[in-house]
Design a protein around this motif. Structure first.
Motif, PDB file in Angstrom:
ATOM      1  N   ASP A  44     -23.394  -5.429  -1.998  1.00 42.55           N
ATOM      2  CA  ASP A  44     -23.764  -4.502  -3.081  1.00 42.55           C
ATOM      3  C   ASP A  44     -24.989  -3.669  -2.695  1.00 42.55           C
ATOM      4  OD1 ASP A  44     -21.732  -5.404  -4.631  1.00 42.55           O
ATOM      5  OD2 ASP A  44     -22.952  -6.675  -5.937  1.00 42.55           O
ATOM      6  N   GLU A  45     -25.844  -4.249  -1.857  1.00 43.39           N
ATOM      7  CA  GLU A  45     -27.065  -3.538  -1.422  1.00 43.39           C
ATOM      8  C   GLU A  45     -26.800  -2.674  -0.189  1.00 43.39           C
ATOM      9  OE1 GLU A  45     -30.533  -3.857  -2.383  1.00 43.39           O
ATOM     10  OE2 GLU A  45     -30.077  -5.007  -4.177  1.00 43.39           O
ATOM     11  N   GLY A  46     -25.552  -2.649   0.271  1.00 46.47           N
ATOM     12  CA  GLY A  46     -25.186  -1.740   1.363  1.00 46.47           C
ATOM     13  C   GLY A  46     -25.263  -2.326   2.768  1.00 46.47           C
ATOM     14  N   ALA A  47     -25.392  -3.662   2.861  1.00 44.19           N
ATOM     15  CA  ALA A  47     -25.508  -4.275   4.196  1.00 44.19           C
ATOM     16  C   ALA A  47     -24.153  -4.291   4.909  1.00 44.19           C
ATOM     17  CB  ALA A  47     -26.035  -5.697   4.060  1.00 44.19           C
ATOM     18  N   LYS A  48     -24.238  -4.396   6.254  1.00 39.64           N
ATOM     19  CA  LYS A  48     -23.026  -4.614   7.071  1.00 39.64           C
ATOM     20  C   LYS A  48     -23.041  -6.086   7.472  1.00 39.64           C
ATOM     21  CE  LYS A  48     -22.275  -0.094   7.676  1.00 39.64           C
ATOM     22  NZ  LYS A  48     -21.461   0.523   6.628  1.00 39.64           N
ATOM     23  N   LEU A  49     -22.022  -6.817   7.069  1.00 42.62           N
ATOM     24  CA  LEU A  49     -22.050  -8.257   7.313  1.00 42.62           C
ATOM     25  C   LEU A  49     -21.199  -8.646   8.518  1.00 42.62           C
ATOM     26  CD1 LEU A  49     -21.838  -9.676   3.687  1.00 42.62           C
ATOM     27  CD2 LEU A  49     -23.860  -9.024   5.022  1.00 42.62           C
ATOM     28  N   GLU A  59     -10.456 -19.537   7.656  1.00 43.66           N
ATOM     29  CA  GLU A  59      -9.534 -18.506   8.145  1.00 43.66           C
ATOM     30  C   GLU A  59     -10.102 -17.123   7.815  1.00 43.66           C
ATOM     31  OE1 GLU A  59      -6.726 -19.195   9.724  1.00 43.66           O
ATOM     32  OE2 GLU A  59      -6.679 -21.374   9.362  1.00 43.66           O
ATOM     33  N   HIS A  60      -9.943 -16.174   8.738  1.00 46.67           N
ATOM     34  CA  HIS A  60     -10.500 -14.837   8.528  1.00 46.67           C
ATOM     35  C   HIS A  60     -10.000 -14.216   7.220  1.00 46.67           C
ATOM     36  CE1 HIS A  60     -11.526 -14.180  13.050  1.00 46.67           C
ATOM     37  NE2 HIS A  60     -11.861 -15.366  12.611  1.00 46.67           N
ATOM     38  N   GLU A  61      -8.704 -14.335   6.985  1.00 46.86           N
ATOM     39  CA  GLU A  61      -8.131 -13.705   5.786  1.00 46.86           C
ATOM     40  C   GLU A  61      -8.730 -14.300   4.512  1.00 46.86           C
ATOM     41  OE1 GLU A  61      -6.422 -11.023   4.788  1.00 46.86           O
ATOM     42  OE2 GLU A  61      -6.716 -10.490   6.882  1.00 46.86           O
ATOM     43  N   GLN A  62      -9.097 -15.563   4.585  1.00 44.13           N
ATOM     44  CA  GLN A  62      -9.689 -16.231   3.416  1.00 44.13           C
ATOM     45  C   GLN A  62     -11.035 -15.584   3.059  1.00 44.13           C
ATOM     46  OE1 GLN A  62      -8.279 -18.311   1.477  1.00 44.13           O
ATOM     47  NE2 GLN A  62     -10.027 -18.864   0.202  1.00 44.13           N
ATOM     48  N   ILE A  63     -11.790 -15.196   4.078  1.00 44.34           N
ATOM     49  CA  ILE A  63     -13.088 -14.541   3.828  1.00 44.34           C
ATOM     50  C   ILE A  63     -12.854 -13.190   3.150  1.00 44.34           C
ATOM     51  CG2 ILE A  63     -15.167 -13.583   4.917  1.00 44.34           C
ATOM     52  CD1 ILE A  63     -14.921 -15.749   7.066  1.00 44.34           C
ATOM     53  N   PHE A  64     -11.892 -12.427   3.687  1.00 44.56           N
ATOM     54  CA  PHE A  64     -11.562 -11.138   3.053  1.00 44.56           C
ATOM     55  C   PHE A  64     -11.091 -11.366   1.610  1.00 44.56           C
ATOM     56  CE2 PHE A  64     -10.830  -9.610   7.534  1.00 44.56           C
ATOM     57  CZ  PHE A  64     -11.860  -8.676   7.519  1.00 44.56           C
ATOM     58  N   PRO A  71     -11.455  -9.523  -7.501  1.00 37.88           N
ATOM     59  CA  PRO A  71     -11.946  -8.648  -8.580  1.00 37.88           C
ATOM     60  C   PRO A  71     -13.269  -9.122  -9.202  1.00 37.88           C
ATOM     61  CG  PRO A  71      -9.629  -9.220  -8.914  1.00 37.88           C
ATOM     62  CD  PRO A  71     -10.060  -9.923  -7.675  1.00 37.88           C
ATOM     63  N   LEU A  72     -13.544 -10.427  -9.154  1.00 37.00           N
ATOM     64  CA  LEU A  72     -14.813 -10.897  -9.724  1.00 37.00           C
ATOM     65  C   LEU A  72     -15.989 -10.559  -8.809  1.00 37.00           C
ATOM     66  CD1 LEU A  72     -13.781 -14.444 -11.038  1.00 37.00           C
ATOM     67  CD2 LEU A  72     -14.335 -12.421 -12.408  1.00 37.00           C
ATOM     68  N   VAL A  73     -15.683 -10.199  -7.553  1.00 38.28           N
ATOM     69  CA  VAL A  73     -16.735  -9.934  -6.574  1.00 38.28           C
ATOM     70  C   VAL A  73     -16.952  -8.433  -6.391  1.00 38.28           C
ATOM     71  CG1 VAL A  73     -17.338 -10.212  -4.115  1.00 38.28           C
ATOM     72  CG2 VAL A  73     -16.367 -12.127  -5.374  1.00 38.28           C
ATOM     73  N   THR A  74     -15.872  -7.663  -6.411  1.00 30.52           N
ATOM     74  CA  THR A  74     -16.013  -6.225  -6.168  1.00 30.52           C
ATOM     75  C   THR A  74     -14.943  -5.440  -6.913  1.00 30.52           C
ATOM     76  OG1 THR A  74     -16.078  -4.523  -4.466  1.00 30.52           O
ATOM     77  CG2 THR A  74     -14.537  -6.311  -4.091  1.00 30.52           C
ATOM     78  N   ASN A  75     -15.261  -4.194  -7.271  1.00 35.53           N
ATOM     79  CA  ASN A  75     -14.163  -3.344  -7.745  1.00 35.53           C
ATOM     80  C   ASN A  75     -13.804  -2.290  -6.697  1.00 35.53           C
ATOM     81  OD1 ASN A  75     -16.574  -2.186  -8.364  1.00 35.53           O
ATOM     82  ND2 ASN A  75     -16.350  -2.505 -10.572  1.00 35.53           N
ATOM     83  N   GLU A  76     -14.351  -2.452  -5.491  1.00 30.76           N
ATOM     84  CA  GLU A  76     -13.973  -1.566  -4.378  1.00 30.76           C
ATOM     85  C   GLU A  76     -13.534  -2.396  -3.169  1.00 30.76           C
ATOM     86  OE1 GLU A  76     -17.735   0.443  -3.972  1.00 30.76           O
ATOM     87  OE2 GLU A  76     -16.966   2.179  -5.058  1.00 30.76           O
ATOM     88  N   PRO A  77     -12.393  -3.068  -3.282  1.00 33.51           N
ATOM     89  CA  PRO A  77     -11.992  -3.979  -2.208  1.00 33.51           C
ATOM     90  C   PRO A  77     -11.852  -3.290  -0.845  1.00 33.51           C
ATOM     91  CG  PRO A  77     -10.240  -3.740  -3.843  1.00 33.51           C
ATOM     92  CD  PRO A  77     -11.432  -3.046  -4.389  1.00 33.51           C
ATOM     93  N   GLU A  78     -11.508  -1.991  -0.876  1.00 33.35           N
ATOM     94  CA  GLU A  78     -11.319  -1.313   0.426  1.00 33.35           C
ATOM     95  C   GLU A  78     -12.639  -1.185   1.194  1.00 33.35           C
ATOM     96  OE1 GLU A  78     -11.973   1.336  -2.869  1.00 33.35           O
ATOM     97  OE2 GLU A  78     -10.482  -0.217  -2.597  1.00 33.35           O
ATOM     98  N   ASN A  79     -13.754  -1.085   0.444  1.00 36.79           N
ATOM     99  CA  ASN A  79     -15.065  -1.019   1.089  1.00 36.79           C
ATOM    100  C   ASN A  79     -15.439  -2.321   1.763  1.00 36.79           C
ATOM    101  OD1 ASN A  79     -15.796   1.533   0.779  1.00 36.79           O
ATOM    102  ND2 ASN A  79     -17.047   1.221  -1.064  1.00 36.79           N
ATOM    103  N   VAL A  80     -14.960  -3.410   1.181  1.00 33.92           N
ATOM    104  CA  VAL A  80     -15.315  -4.722   1.715  1.00 33.92           C
ATOM    105  C   VAL A  80     -14.840  -4.839   3.152  1.00 33.92           C
ATOM    106  CG1 VAL A  80     -14.785  -7.176   1.495  1.00 33.92           C
ATOM    107  CG2 VAL A  80     -15.414  -5.836  -0.511  1.00 33.92           C
ATOM    108  N   ARG A  81     -13.591  -4.456   3.392  1.00 39.85           N
ATOM    109  CA  ARG A  81     -13.060  -4.558   4.765  1.00 39.85           C
ATOM    110  C   ARG A  81     -13.870  -3.693   5.724  1.00 39.85           C
ATOM    111  NH1 ARG A  81      -8.227  -7.531   5.952  1.00 39.85           N
ATOM    112  NH2 ARG A  81      -7.513  -8.315   3.970  1.00 39.85           N
ATOM    113  N   LYS A  82     -14.336  -2.534   5.212  1.00 40.27           N
ATOM    114  CA  LYS A  82     -15.112  -1.641   6.084  1.00 40.27           C
ATOM    115  C   LYS A  82     -16.460  -2.244   6.458  1.00 40.27           C
ATOM    116  CE  LYS A  82     -14.293   2.426   3.912  1.00 40.27           C
ATOM    117  NZ  LYS A  82     -14.953   3.430   3.147  1.00 40.27           N
TER     118      LYS A  82
END
Ligand code: UDX
Ligand code: UDX
Ligand code: ADP
Length: 479
Positions: A358-363, A371-376, A382-393
């Motif tokens: 949320d603060e703009g960091a790259k993790l 499993e990698h997919e589990q982290i994604f 939805p409880l974590v973000t409303n911009e899921p596409e940004n998360v992958r980026k």
């Protein structure tokens, strides 16, 4: 009735390991673990089991195909079983009455209805999932309202006390098995029949029998007490940081009192896992429903303190990095809710990552077993973000700790995996941005040594400074 065949509904973290150990210890009983998910059952029947649990592979290999079976043929398994465990999931309700606190009993209800539909002979039905007090009553109502002629049900509560990461040892060397049943001759007979199963390997003195409601409440209470200890020590960790006391020293001194005991006093980034928060929320909801607001408020504080601890730690990370993490690369070591499991449910790492994102960091995240997919999945929920596409980026998942930390401003340790203790921190220091920060959310690293290498170090429940490191210089080295 001698129990010859057991069916378990739900091949998850509870049903899978529990029934594998029953099969191991009771070669005379046929145990079939069923799940409605074909994918899960295929995994249980493969070389890569759906859950990582030390020692589980060996147990499954030894018993699978002998007296342990994994199947989606729920009907056949219910029909032949003398005893049925219900160990389906009981998530917290996300909508409607009790949202966010009450357990969603739809899977329990579904399982009970399924049994009522299929069964043609007497069954002992055992509630194994953690569910609020009086869940057995729901199962009972459904089964007894739908009973076919000549079919009788006994409903027992037999809560599971295993902890993930040590499930096999916890099952094989259980300190106690708890069985609750109805206070009728038939109920007591069913209790004895289930006792007989456990007596294959558990000493009779460790098998406690109670009424159904006591058994259900004991499970909630045990988890609430354990979580309360963690919140208690975590509350003191904040006092330690403000005063110069060391929370490990306090825990050692307090735990020496045999009335208190040394276990579960490890200050941390906060507790996670599928049980603690869920069970306390259930207890709170139950207390509110029983018109006991003081009791509800008391337990609510255990959850609130846990939220506070996660927030406090994450705020410390951001404040130390000059109050901005935007576009900064941050390495996250550990994503599971504790070591020796790949389970991420309610992991405190999720909160830490969410806030940093949320603060703009790259993790840059590394965990030995998740499993990698589990982290994604967790971070785009939805409880974590409303911009899921940004998360992958904004997140990258790594195969090693070393590749995750390369070029990072900070290393944030969220899970206490043993391998993190023996990393080559000199090498890590060289590849990180300077000033290089380490935030040890689990108090497992050698902080003096890290300070001496040049890291800025922060941990839980102890103030660290370069002056204390100079005083200690020469007395400690990294492993
Ligand atoms: C306490 C601490 O036990 C002792 O280590 C410290 O040095 C001083 O404070 P004390 O107050 O003398 O000692 O007695 P304690 O046995 O701890 O009992 C305190 C109160 O708690 C009593 O009213 C007792 O009846 C009550 N209590 C104790 C309970 O209600 N339930 C319990 O399980 C234990
Ligand atoms: C828990 C109970 O221990 C178990 O008996 C019950 O059947 C299910 O819930 P589990 O959630 O698998 O088991 O793991 P546990 O070892 O209890 O840890 C829960 C959380 O508390 C983890 O996030 C862990 O890191 C944290 N924890 C534990 C602490 O922060 N400090 C401690 O001292 C102990
Ligand atoms: P836990 O940690 O309580 O074991 P999990 O979510 O790991 O919970 O496992 C519960 C399992 O129960 C899931 O694999 C789910 O598919 C399964 N399940 C839910 N309802 C039923 C049902 N009616 N019959 C069989 N399996 C079910």
């Amino acid at each position: 009735m001698v129990i010859e065949k057991i069916c378990c509904l739900g091949a998850g973290y509870v049903g899978g390991p529990t029934c594998s150990v029953i099969a191991l210890k009771c070669p005379n009983i046929k145990v079939t673990v069923c799940d409605k998910s074909l994918e899960r059952i295929n995994q249980w029947n493969s070389d890569k089991l759906p859950i990582y649990e030390p020692g589980l592979d060996e147990v499954v290999k030894q018993c699978r195909g002998r007296n342990l079976f994994f199947s989606t043929d729920i009907e056949a398994s219910i029909l032949e079983a003398d005893l049925i465990f219900i160990s389906v999931n009981t998530p917290t309700k996300t909508i409607g009455n009790g949202k966010g606190r009450a357990a969603d009993l739809k899977y329990i209800e579904g399982a009970a209805r399924m049994i009522a539909d299929i069964a043609t002979s007497n069954k002992i039905v055992v509630e194994k999932s953690t569910v609020p007090v009086k869940a057995a009553e729901i199962i009972m109502k459904i089964l007894r309202a739908n009973t076919k002629p000549g079919v009788e049900y006994q409903i027992l509560s037999n809560p599971e006390f295993l902890a993930e990461g040590t499930a096999i040892v916890d099952l094989v060397e259980a300190e106690r098995v708890l069985i609750g049943g109805e206070d009728t001759p038939e109920g007591q007979k069913a209790v004895q029949e289930l006792c007989w199963v456990y007596e294959h390997w558990i000493p009779a003195k460790n098998i406690l029998t109670t009424n159904t409601w006591s058994s259900e409440l004991s499970k909630l209470a045990a988890n609430a007490f354990l979580a309360q200890r963690i919140s208690s020590i975590n509350s003191l960790s904040a006092v330690c940081e403000a005063t110069g006391a060391d929370v490990s020293e306090v825990a050692r001194a307090v735990g020496r009192d045999s009335r208190i005991g040394p276990k579960f006093l490890e200050a941390s980034i906060g507790f996670g896992g599928s049980c603690f928060q869920k069970d306390i929320l259930n207890l709170i909801y139950l207390s509110e429903c029983l018109n006991l607001p003081e009791v509800a408020a008391y337990w609510q504080q255990v959850v609130s303190l846990n939220d506070y601890q996660k927030t406090r730690f994450t705020r410390k990370v951001i404040e130390s990095l000059f109050n901005t993490v935007a576009d900064k690369k941050i390495a996250i070591l550990g994503f599971s809710f504790k070591k020796n499991t790949g389970d991420t449910r309610e992991s405190p790492a999720i909160y830490v990552c969410k806030t940093l994102l949320d603060e703009g960091a790259k993790l840059h995240i590394y965990d030995p077993k998740v499993e990698h997919e589990q982290i994604f999945y967790e971070l785009s929920h939805p409880l974590v973000t409303n911009e899921p596409e940004n998360v992958r980026k904004n997140i990258q998942i790594h195969e090693t700790a070393y590749s995750a930390v390369a070029g990072a401003h900070a290393l944030v340790l969220c899970t206490e995996w043993d391998e993190f203790k023996t990393l080559d921190y000199k090498k890590i220091y060289e590849v990180m941005m300077k000033p290089a920060y380490v935030f040890d959310g689990r108090k497992i690293l050698d902080h003096e040594a890290l300070l001496n290498m040049g890291f800025h170090v922060q941990t839980i429940g102890k103030r660290l400074s370069r002056t204390s490191s100079i005083r200690a210089q020469g007395s400690q080295t990294m492993p």
